[in-house]
Motif scaffolding. Sequence first.
Motif, PDB file in Angstrom:
ATOM      1  N   GLY A 129       0.791  -1.216   0.000  1.00 53.04           N
ATOM      2  CA  GLY A 129       0.000   0.000   0.000  1.00 53.04           C
ATOM      3  C   GLY A 129       0.826   1.270   0.000  1.00 53.04           C
ATOM      4  N   LEU A 136      -2.320  -6.299  -2.493  1.00 49.60           N
ATOM      5  CA  LEU A 136      -2.182  -4.857  -2.698  1.00 49.60           C
ATOM      6  C   LEU A 136      -1.943  -4.173  -1.362  1.00 49.60           C
ATOM      7  CD1 LEU A 136      -2.427  -2.167  -4.189  1.00 49.60           C
ATOM      8  CD2 LEU A 136      -4.926  -2.420  -4.083  1.00 49.60           C
ATOM      9  N   ILE A 141      -5.720   1.204   1.405  1.00 50.49           N
ATOM     10  CA  ILE A 141      -6.289   1.361   0.067  1.00 50.49           C
ATOM     11  C   ILE A 141      -7.048   2.680  -0.040  1.00 50.49           C
ATOM     12  CG2 ILE A 141      -7.912   0.362  -1.591  1.00 50.49           C
ATOM     13  CD1 ILE A 141      -7.090  -2.382  -0.661  1.00 50.49           C
ATOM     14  N   LEU A 151      -5.022   5.501  -1.380  1.00 46.57           N
ATOM     15  CA  LEU A 151      -4.564   5.502  -2.774  1.00 46.57           C
ATOM     16  C   LEU A 151      -5.453   6.402  -3.613  1.00 46.57           C
ATOM     17  CD1 LEU A 151      -3.871   1.681  -3.329  1.00 46.57           C
ATOM     18  CD2 LEU A 151      -2.225   3.480  -2.755  1.00 46.57           C
ATOM     19  N   THR A 205      -7.422   5.519  -9.608  1.00 45.14           N
ATOM     20  CA  THR A 205      -6.492   5.301 -10.716  1.00 45.14           C
ATOM     21  C   THR A 205      -6.866   4.067 -11.507  1.00 45.14           C
ATOM     22  OG1 THR A 205      -4.147   4.998 -11.286  1.00 45.14           O
ATOM     23  CG2 THR A 205      -4.930   3.913  -9.288  1.00 45.14           C
ATOM     24  N   LEU A 254      -2.893   0.879 -12.045  1.00 44.13           N
ATOM     25  CA  LEU A 254      -2.326  -0.095 -11.117  1.00 44.13           C
ATOM     26  C   LEU A 254      -2.875  -1.477 -11.447  1.00 44.13           C
ATOM     27  CD1 LEU A 254      -1.692   0.162  -7.348  1.00 44.13           C
ATOM     28  CD2 LEU A 254      -3.104  -1.733  -8.179  1.00 44.13           C
ATOM     29  N   VAL A 292      -7.228  -1.455  -8.303  1.00 42.08           N
ATOM     30  CA  VAL A 292      -7.463  -1.089  -6.908  1.00 42.08           C
ATOM     31  C   VAL A 292      -8.803  -1.639  -6.417  1.00 42.08           C
ATOM     32  CG1 VAL A 292      -7.805   0.834  -5.327  1.00 42.08           C
ATOM     33  CG2 VAL A 292      -5.996   0.959  -7.038  1.00 42.08           C
ATOM     34  N   GLU A 293      -9.848  -1.508  -7.235  1.00 40.37           N
ATOM     35  CA  GLU A 293     -11.173  -1.968  -6.815  1.00 40.37           C
ATOM     36  C   GLU A 293     -11.192  -3.476  -6.553  1.00 40.37           C
ATOM     37  OE1 GLU A 293     -15.840  -1.947  -8.389  1.00 40.37           O
ATOM     38  OE2 GLU A 293     -14.271  -0.896  -9.519  1.00 40.37           O
ATOM     39  N   LEU A 332      -9.255  -4.321  -3.395  1.00 40.79           N
ATOM     40  CA  LEU A 332     -10.062  -4.007  -2.217  1.00 40.79           C
ATOM     41  C   LEU A 332     -11.132  -5.072  -2.004  1.00 40.79           C
ATOM     42  CD1 LEU A 332     -10.985  -2.176   0.085  1.00 40.79           C
ATOM     43  CD2 LEU A 332     -12.333  -0.876  -1.593  1.00 40.79           C
TER      44      LEU A 332
END
Length: 358
Positions: free
Chosen positions: A77, A96, A103, A106, A109, A112, A330-331, A334
């Motif tokens: 992270g 991640l 998260i 962040l 974006t 990534l 990222v999603e 998470l």
Amino acid sequence: MGIAMIRVAIAGLGTIARTAHLPMLARRSDLFSVVAVSDLSPTALAEFDVARYADASEMIAAGGFDAILLLTSGSHGTLAGQALAAGLPVFCEKPLALTRAEIAQLPATDRLMVGYMKQYDPAVERALEELDRIGGPSAVHHVDVTVLHPSGESQLAFAHLPTFTDVPPAALASLRARDDDLVRAAVGDDPGAQGLYRILANSLSHDLSLLRLFTGAPATIDHATTWTRKGVPEPSVEVTGDLSDGGRYTLHWHYLPDYPAYRETVTLHHERGSLELVFPTPYLMNAPTVLTIAEGPTRSVFTSVDEAFERELVAFHSLVTTGSAARTGVEGGLSDLVTSQRIVRASQHPVSGEALQV
């Protein structure tokens, strides 16, 4: 116009870098040029005739490259946030992060990619095509996952990896303390909860990513447990629940130190048959994943020696050069972290921290 070459920096020169990413980057020298590396070991750094850093944050601040691969162990992270803030596309090995708080820091974006190489396996892609043919996620009656995990030493014996003894003890202790604090913030102080969470983050996260790819993230976790056997240092894991389209799933994970070979099986059962994926050890490049397609009276087998790690890096190159979407960004990272925290909360172990709010 030729294919663009991108300059990359590598943070972390450990096992996954040496067995997978560095060989694949060398194989695809038409796409990548490694121009900077960072590691805690001076001896490991000395092997590379590029810009060298003992600290990954210093490497990010110095710049001079187009993208970065975060191959360090534990949470990524903080480094991912620093790299994104510097305008760099980021590839990071799983996990991640270890907490939702990391998260949340962040930036939004699409630059990534989380390193779930199994999502780029040719057999997985063929299974997705077959799943679409039979009606998509709603056709799945049950997903059955079983991971039989021998010791890391036995899986890596063939590789003859060097051992570096010059890592500064204080630096290593600091990194381990950081990850311990993050795990504590995620699930609390109970050793059983922490052990389960680490198994999910370090191994079963690959299977959560496949479940999300095939059927979407689990809708429920209605049973989660761990148990131990005398002489086995890691607990076994069992998880069951509902899929969002009405089917069910089961996850089993067993650490069996002397098991003959790593074996990971993901089977999607539907009304007319099954799609069974059998994955080999991830450390042996170009060992094929076997997809068995059984439907009615017919049975066929699909294999490919195209390496998933290589295909994943090619996809990252496309993300950097053309803006193509990662299969997990990222999603998705998470989502898998939230599922992991929900599993720990559903287990017999007492939890606190973030896991109480999922």
